[in-house]
Design an enzyme around this catalytic site. Structure first.
Site, short mmCIF file in Angstrom:
data_model
loop_
_atom_site.label_atom_id
_atom_site.label_comp_id
_atom_site.label_asym_id
_atom_site.label_seq_id
_atom_site.Cartn_x
_atom_site.Cartn_y
_atom_site.Cartn_z
CE1 TYR A 142 -3.33 -2.87 0.92
CE2 TYR A 142 -4.58 -0.81 0.77
CZ TYR A 142 -4.54 -2.20 0.77
OH TYR A 142 -5.70 -2.90 0.62
CE LYS A 189 2.64 -18.03 -1.26
NZ LYS A 189 1.87 -19.29 -1.28
CG ASP A 221 -1.22 -20.53 -0.01
OD1 ASP A 221 -0.77 -20.40 1.15
OD2 ASP A 221 -0.62 -21.18 -0.89
CG ASP A 245 -7.99 -5.07 1.44
OD1 ASP A 245 -8.98 -4.58 2.01
OD2 ASP A 245 -7.86 -5.08 0.19
CG ASP A 249 -13.45 -7.48 1.58
OD1 ASP A 249 -13.31 -6.67 2.52
OD2 ASP A 249 -13.86 -7.15 0.44
C1 IPM Z 1 -10.51 -1.29 3.30
C2 IPM Z 1 -10.68 -0.85 1.87
C3 IPM Z 1 -9.50 0.03 1.48
C4 IPM Z 1 -8.24 -0.80 1.60
C5 IPM Z 1 -9.62 0.66 0.08
C6 IPM Z 1 -10.89 1.46 -0.08
C7 IPM Z 1 -8.42 1.48 -0.28
O1 IPM Z 1 -10.82 -1.92 1.02
O2 IPM Z 1 -10.51 -0.44 4.20
O3 IPM Z 1 -10.40 -2.49 3.54
O4 IPM Z 1 -7.87 -1.52 0.66
O5 IPM Z 1 -7.61 -0.72 2.64
MN MN Z 2 -10.85 -3.85 2.02
#
Ligand code: IPM
Ligand code: MN
Length: 356
Positions: A142, A189, A221, A245, A249
């Site tokens: 990032y 990893k 993974d 990240d 999700d």
């Molecule tokens: C999160 C989001 C952000 C990230 C994006 C919007 C840049 O997905 O907060 O998880 O990747 O960190």
């Molecule tokens: Mn995210």
């Protein structure tokens, strides 16, 4: 208690859900006799439209001078379809994280029993899952060097970590493990990446200070697979920015919906509290967004930044009661939910407020 909170709704449904989060803070102040004052600040697409800058200095100053920030989301589809855009809403978010030194992103995966059937994972596999992710937030690809070659046909992003960055997030995760089940999984990893080998080495060093914590290493993974196969195996997880990240999700589906998950971004100064979901432009303006992630972010804010445990629990309990009463937003409803129990953002917000 007197506290000053900056509300930063950002883009899309961020504008809709943060209103509910703020109302919850107001209700808590009234019920428990606190005095919360507020300011608002711009970030993301709305900030670009107003000032040309995704995070104006004025916003950053307001945040720095506050006791906590309740944040919504950033993003706009306009930029997603234009990879060449030089100014992007997400830059505001990344700059906020870096400038405020928010190196630890806590993402608790809390599963409300009523939502067992909202997940696409079998209830018997899910029941009892309770995970706390520590995602490193100010390093990794990032923030590493990135560039495009002169002919435009080659590009790179650098995955980079320094020891001190791994060490400070590791300590936070080990500390949390000590207050929970004394189990920590570190995800990397290290079979391929040098930055991951440094990560693992550092985790092992910090582990010496926490002999009671049962430490496990997994490659990312494999961790992604185990998360779906056996989510109960996880307790506290610590990982880098990109892996965190992606994994969080994925983990949001354990809780039924992204609309349920809150997060806390902390470091050495002001903490920022936000839903893990994005700006949701497909549902923006329809009044159907689930505000519970913002409400639960407000609960994390009360607990972590202000140390108000009872107040925080009152909020979580109100969400629980609303779910027990059968109310759902669209994202967490299923075929068995009666139509009159499916509520919009404001209406379910009112149900939560009336139970605080
Ligand atoms: C999160 C989001 C952000 C990230 C994006 C919007 C840049 O997905 O907060 O998880 O990747 O960190
Ligand atoms: Mn995210």
């Amino acid at each position: 208690m007197k506290k000053h909170i900056v509300i930063v709704p950002g883009d899309g449904i961020g504008q809709e859900v943060t209103v509910v989060g703020k109302k919850v803070l107001d209700k808590i102040a009234a019920k428990f006799g606190h005095e919360f004052t507020y300011d608002e600040a711009l970030i993301g697409h709305v900030a670009i439209e107003a000032t040309g800058n995704p995070l104006p200095d004025e916003s950053l100053e307001k945040m720095r001078n506050s006791d906590a920030v309740l944040f919504g989301a950033v993003g706009h589809p306009k930029y997603d379809n234009d990879p060449s855009a030089k100014v992007r809403p997400e830059q505001g978010l990344l700059k906020m994280r870096k400038e405020l030194g928010l190196y630890a992103n806590l993402r608790p995966i809390k599963l409300f029993d009523e939502l067992l059937s909202a997940s696409s994972i079998k209830p018997e596999i899910l029941k009892g899952a309770d995970i706390l992710f520590f995602r490193e937030l100010t390093g990794d690809v990032y923030f590493g060097e990135r560039a495009r070659s002169a002919d435009g046909n080659t590009a790179y992003d650098t995955m980079i970590y320094s020891k001190y960055e791994v060490e400070r997030i590791a300590r936070k995760a080990f500390d949390a493990a000590m207050t929970r089940g004394k189990k920590l999984m570190s995800v990397d990893k290290a079979n391929v990446l040098e930055s991951s080998r440094l990560w693992r080495e550092t985790i092992l060093e910090v582990a010496k200070d926490y002999p009671e914590v049962q430490l496990e290493h997994q490659f990312v993974d494999a961790a992604a697979m185990i998360l779906i196969k056996d989510p109960k195996r996880f307790d506290v997880v610590v990982t880098g920015n990109l892996f965190g990240d992606i994994l969080t999700d994925e983990a949001s589906q354990i809780a039924g919906s992204m609309g349920m998950l809150a997060s806390a971004s902390i470091g050495d100064g002001t903490g920022v509290y936000e839903p893990i979901h994005g700006s949701g432009h497909d549902i923006t303006g329809k009044g159907v967004a689930n505000p519970m992630a913002s409400v639960l972010s407000a609960a994390l804010l009360l607990d972590i930044s202000f140390g108000l445990k009872a107040e925080s629990e009152a909020v979580i309990n109100a969400v629980d009661q609303v779910l027990k009463a059968g109310f759902r937003t669209r994202d967490i409803a299923d075929a068995t939910t009666p139509a009159d129990k499916i509520l919009g953002t404001d209406a379910i917000g009112e149900e939560i407020l009336s139970r605080i």
